[in-house]
Design a protein around this motif. Structure first.
Motif, PDB file in Angstrom:
ATOM      1  N   CYS A 137      -3.160   2.477 -10.526  1.00 56.37           N
ATOM      2  CA  CYS A 137      -4.478   1.861 -10.466  1.00 56.37           C
ATOM      3  C   CYS A 137      -4.979   1.797  -9.042  1.00 56.37           C
ATOM      4  O   CYS A 137      -5.876   1.029  -8.756  1.00 56.37           O
ATOM      5  N   ASN A 138      -4.422   2.559  -8.117  1.00 56.54           N
ATOM      6  CA  ASN A 138      -4.848   2.587  -6.710  1.00 56.54           C
ATOM      7  C   ASN A 138      -4.272   1.471  -5.873  1.00 56.54           C
ATOM      8  O   ASN A 138      -4.302   1.541  -4.656  1.00 56.54           O
ATOM      9  N   ASN A 139      -3.765   0.396  -6.505  1.00 55.03           N
ATOM     10  CA  ASN A 139      -3.326  -0.742  -5.701  1.00 55.03           C
ATOM     11  C   ASN A 139      -2.113  -0.380  -4.865  1.00 55.03           C
ATOM     12  O   ASN A 139      -2.085  -0.635  -3.667  1.00 55.03           O
ATOM     13  N   ASP A 158      -1.178   2.533  -4.029  1.00 52.59           N
ATOM     14  CA  ASP A 158      -1.548   3.580  -3.082  1.00 52.59           C
ATOM     15  C   ASP A 158      -2.200   2.971  -1.843  1.00 52.59           C
ATOM     16  O   ASP A 158      -1.927   3.382  -0.719  1.00 52.59           O
ATOM     17  N   ILE A 159      -3.045   1.950  -2.081  1.00 52.89           N
ATOM     18  CA  ILE A 159      -3.693   1.298  -0.951  1.00 52.89           C
ATOM     19  C   ILE A 159      -2.671   0.559  -0.106  1.00 52.89           C
ATOM     20  O   ILE A 159      -2.713   0.598   1.127  1.00 52.89           O
TER      21      ILE A 159
END
Lengths: 141, 397
Positions: A22-24, A26-27
């Motif tokens: 969900c990108n979290n 990755d961020i």
């Protein structure tokens, strides 16, 4: 300790493989590189090609479309390499376990060496995980 | 002599956080056509949310996207409260203020994140490091208020889960005061920088007509001169009780998209300050017991545009249907006009300029392996949905 494994304990180059997250995570991985945490001090660097990687950072639930591509990328990484599963999704599929598009957890597809739990794990947790991994590799024969 | 070459970008490209696949058709340096192939991130969230309790769904929908992880639960609880008679009539006033504070804090964090990534995409890593350095205090504010850096878990039907303590308010105000000079420095450095102007001005232009034709929303539309903002057009939270402006630019190039996002951060800071000043005392949760049967929609201005949720309930504690439309679904398609005609070196920043979020947007098509045809096409899906509606109607009788 063989020289190949010893090489892994120095500056680790990381390829970041997002397989349906969900990108979290990755961020937060990118956050590790930015001024507050700055893991580049220790030689840890995100690189663009799996051919140069020492470690694969896998984030997210492995979706059906991604599983064959994940295996292909793992084959391209020079061995020995370490596979790190970041986040609850990669470890246990989290709340997507009963979904129709997430058949397998990541460790049934790739040989995972290190699990970093959390949704998302804090950058401190990731740094701690890498330190533990390096310590373990140093002790290995 | 023209000779078309396909340049693949992705699915696991170092510039992209998420897996997605672009095919650029180029003639020499010029991009003549573009194909976007998505579906790598599809996790089946709409179906999963039908198997969960109404109070569990906010935790699921905030994992649709990690960057706008307060917009999705907010739109969902608005949709459920729409069945109950509207947000303003159900939710206590203090909770409305807390909801707006969280929503605007998230906008600051998301815009800073995009600015940093945009700097990274044009090879200007100083901007990336700066932007993410000043993003950290915002995450600290989140950690103080909600206990988590990214997935806030603040929203529930009828209120919020955590209160903002009185002793935290001066700390929050101090953090905002520290953020404003940083933003000012950032505004000066980015908007007056000749390098950034040379890379971003007149690149990836989306005119007003094209913006309307391709139905873009959010900062992408506002940078092209389309004056839309859900916070003003259909107020939620306390966005109609405080003073703020909708930022609109006219040029439609990537530079004006950057300007819109930078100026919006100032508006968000002022909104949070007003909310902290005006916040009344009282309860934060309406303690809702039963959800009656019905349908509701929720619209929220996410950092990328309008986020839309539709829910249908039948009086039990589970949803019958949950439909999500994330803003990137509309914005990503506009790459077809924005990136075509530019050079290939500008394509990366043009593709990133709409602040795409593919994990919000993912759709899926089931394909037969033998003859490579779709098992269900659009008409089949419409027929299936009509049949299901008929079945539900019969059950009601």
């Amino acid at each position: 300790m063989s020289w190949k494994i010893k090489a892994l304990t120095k500056s680790i180059w990381v390829f970041h493989l997002s397989v349906g997250s969900c990108n979290n995570c990755d961020i937060e991985i990118l956050d590790c590189l930015t001024p507050r945490f700055d893991v580049e001090r220790f030689g840890i660097q995100l690189i663009g090609s799996p051919r140069h990687a020492d470690a694969l950072l896998v984030t997210g639930v492995a979706t059906r479309k991604n599983i064959p591509r994940m295996k292909k990328i793992y084959e391209q990484v020079p061995k020995p390499c370490v596979v790190i599963a970041v986040g609850q999704c990669a470890i246990s599929q989290h709340m997507f376990r009963f979904g129709y598009n997430a058949p397998l957890p990541v460790d049934k597809i790739l040989p995972v060496d290190l699990y970093i739990p959390g949704c998302p794990p804090k950058p401190e947790a990731m740094i701690d995980g890498i330190v533990k991994l390096v310590t373990k590799l140093r002790k290995a024969k | 002599m023209s000779h078309k070459v396909i340049v693949p970008i992705g699915p696991y490209h170092p510039l992209q956080e998420e897996p997605e696949f672009f095919q650029l058709y180029v003639e020499g340096e010029k991009v003549v056509d573009i194909d976007i192939i998505i579906g790598y991130n599809h996790r089946g969230i709409e179906k999963l949310s039908e198997s969960k309790h109404i109070d569990q769904v906010p935790f699921l929908v905030e994992r649709i996207c990690g960057i706008c992880s307060s917009s999705h639960p907010y739109a969902y609880v608005l949709a459920v409260e729409d069945i109950l008679g509207g947000e303003a009539s159900v939710v206590p006033e203090r909770a409305l203020y807390i909801r707006t504070i969280i929503d605007e804090l998230q906008r600051i964090h998301s815009h800073l994140l995009w600015l940093g990534l945009a700097g990274h995409f044009i090879g200007y890593n100083t901007v990336w490091m700066w932007a993410w350095k000043y993003r950290e205090p915002v995450l600290d504010m989140f950690e103080m208020v909600t206990g988590n850096r990214n997935n806030y878990a603040m929203f529930k039907v009828g209120g919020v889960r955590r209160d903002i303590k009185d002793e935290d308010i001066p700390v929050l105000k101090k953090a905002l005061d520290d953020l404003v000079p940083a933003l000012g420095m950032f505004r000066g450095a980015v908007m007056d920088d000749p390098v950034i102007q040379a890379r971003l001005k007149n690149v990836g232009v989306l005119t007003k007509e094209q913006a309307i034709d391709w139905c873009v929303i959010g900062p992408t539309a506002r940078a092209s001169g389309v004056n839309i903002d859900v916070r003003r057009d259909e107020p939620y939270g306390v966005t109609d009780k405080i003073n703020w402006n909708v930022i609109v630019e006219k040029e439609g190039d990537i530079f004006s998209k950057t300007v819109v996002r930078i100026l919006e951060m100032y508006e968000s800071v002022s909104m949070i300050r007003q909310c902290l000043d005006k916040m009344p005392k009282g309860s934060i949760d309406a303690d809702i017991q039963d959800i009656p049967p019905g349908e509701g929609i929720g619209r929220v201005e996410a950092p990328r545009g309008e986020c839309f949720h539709y829910v249908k309930t039948d009086g039990t504690n589970r949803l019958i249907r949950h439909k999500v439309r994330a803003p990137s679904f509309m914005n990503v398609a506009s790459n077809k006009v924005a990136a075509v005609g530019g050079t290939i070196s500008d394509a990366t920043i043009t593709l990133a300029a709409v602040d795409p979020c593919y994990c919000c947007t993912e759709r899926v098509a089931v394909i037969n392996k033998i003859d490579n045809k779709k098992i269900l096409n659009g008409w089949d899906l419409i027929r299936l949905s009509q049949e299901k509606t008929q079945k539900l109607k019969l059950q009601k009788r």
